[in-house]
Design an enzyme around this catalytic site. Structure first.
Site, PDB file in Angstrom:
ATOM      1  N   HIS A   1       0.826  -1.206   0.000  1.00  0.00           N
ATOM      2  CA  HIS A   1       0.000   0.000   0.000  1.00  0.00           C
ATOM      3  C   HIS A   1       0.869   1.268   0.000  1.00  0.00           C
ATOM      4  O   HIS A   1       0.671   2.172  -0.823  1.00  0.00           O
ATOM      5  CB  HIS A   1      -0.929  -0.011   1.219  1.00  0.00           C
ATOM      6  CG  HIS A   1      -1.758   1.236   1.385  1.00  0.00           C
ATOM      7  ND1 HIS A   1      -3.079   1.303   0.993  1.00  0.00           N
ATOM      8  CD2 HIS A   1      -1.456   2.462   1.892  1.00  0.00           C
ATOM      9  CE1 HIS A   1      -3.545   2.514   1.257  1.00  0.00           C
ATOM     10  NE2 HIS A   1      -2.583   3.232   1.808  1.00  0.00           N
TER      11      HIS A   1
ATOM     12  N   HIS B   1      -5.485   7.498  -2.202  1.00  0.00           N
ATOM     13  CA  HIS B   1      -6.367   6.440  -1.723  1.00  0.00           C
ATOM     14  C   HIS B   1      -7.498   6.162  -2.713  1.00  0.00           C
ATOM     15  O   HIS B   1      -7.887   7.026  -3.490  1.00  0.00           O
ATOM     16  CB  HIS B   1      -6.945   6.820  -0.356  1.00  0.00           C
ATOM     17  CG  HIS B   1      -5.954   6.653   0.743  1.00  0.00           C
ATOM     18  ND1 HIS B   1      -5.931   7.441   1.873  1.00  0.00           N
ATOM     19  CD2 HIS B   1      -4.921   5.775   0.894  1.00  0.00           C
ATOM     20  CE1 HIS B   1      -4.943   7.057   2.663  1.00  0.00           C
ATOM     21  NE2 HIS B   1      -4.301   6.061   2.082  1.00  0.00           N
TER      22      HIS B   1
END
Lengths: 130, 194
Positions: free
Chosen positions: B127, B137
């Protein structure tokens, strides 16, 4: 603390179930606009931390005000939740989940679901105001 | 997928990136291997390459574990809460919360009560590398770039949303027959956030 797998974590390293960074937010279940609840300022700090409430004041109040309701709705939109503006259980479960420290909204630029909606309207669709 | 404001990215003149670990952490080879695998996932779908270097000061990407206030204005908060953060290109800094219980193989098939505080290191690494490369995001719950992860879960395979986003920035891997990879439920774990 590094562990080769989940089962290798010794009990002494386990946190108390009630002491997670944001677990206290569960106490706000069912809160809605207009209410004043002790500790709600910390939830506002959370939303400020991740970009949902801009321009943090020196200290937040415990009032469920318009700023919190707006932040909550945008958060619910970004996380595919019912955009009720109410602190329902599914929203709180998402809020207390461990997460990346990078904000969802940076310099007022909303990303995620709300940002996509904006880019779609500017890119390919013509809209007429009524 | 989304990008940071201004869509920062690594310049085409520097797609062969180096990374280094904060020497003070004295990480073992098994921990470093986790990051190597995470970098490989992004390299597989882009023209980017990632090579470890011993020189922390000159590396493009600087990885370190820190606790509490560590000087960048974004203090960590102890166990759980925020797990890590990384900065947009071309800053290169990638910080992880040293107070977490990092699991090198957070396979959800071994879930126990202790999983309430276990965070899979590779999931977070994949991530955060997305941020280092310029992705923001995503609201797609199945994507790597979704902001939350459930403790005791593992999510390490790039979703089509992640791949589409990174390939908008850098294009596909010229050495790959396919410009994208498929996702499998097996490696995606049982996260209730996707």
């Amino acid at each position: 603390h590094f562990f080769p797998n989940i089962t290798s974590i010794p009990p002494s390293f386990l946190p108390n179930a009630t002491t997670g960074a944001w677990n206290a937010f569960h106490n706000f279940a069912g809160c809605h606009p207009g209410e004043k609840v002790d500790g709600l300022a910390k939830l506002k700090q959370y939303f400020n931390r991740f970009g949902y409430i801009p321009n943090s004041p020196s200290n937040f109040s415990d009032d469920f005000d318009d700023a919190l309701e707006s932040a909550l709705k945008e958060y619910q939109l970004n996380f595919n939740l019912n955009t009720s503006g109410v602190l329902d259980e599914s929203t709180l479960q998402q809020i207390v989940r461990p997460r990346c420290g990078v904000a969802d909204i940076i310099n007022g630029t909303s990303t995620m679901n709300s940002g996509k909606a904006a880019s779609l309207t500017t890119g390919h669709f013509h809209t007429v105001g009524h | 997928y989304t990008f940071f404001p201004g869509t920062p990215k690594w310049p085409s003149s520097n797609l062969d990136l180096t990374y280094a670990f904060f020497p003070g952490n004295q990480l073992t080879d098994s921990v470093k291997a986790i990051f190597s695998r995470a970098f490989d996932r992004w390299a597989a779908v882009t023209p980017l390459t990632f090579t470890e270097t011993a020189s922390f000061s000159s590396a493009d990407l600087k990885i370190g574990f820190f606790s509490g206030d560590h000087g960048d204005g974004e203090p960590f908060d102890g166990q759980m809460g925020t797990l890590a953060h990384a900065f947009s290109p071309t800053n290169g800094h990638f910080h992880l919360d040293g107070d977490e219980n990092w699991v090198l193989d957070g396979d959800s098939s071994s879930l126990t009560s202790s999983s309430t505080s276990a965070i899979d290191l590779e999931s977070v690494a994949v991530h955060e590398i997305g941020h280092l490369l310029g992705l923001g995001h995503s609201s797609v719950e199945e994507s790597i770039m979704f902001p939350t992860i459930s403790s005791g879960s593992k999510k390490i395979v790039l979703a089509s949303d992640d791949i589409q986003g990174i390939q908008v920035l850098y294009g596909g891997n010229p050495n790959s027959n396919s410009s994208s990879t498929t996702t499998t439920g097996e490696e995606r774990g049982t996260s209730d956030s996707g």
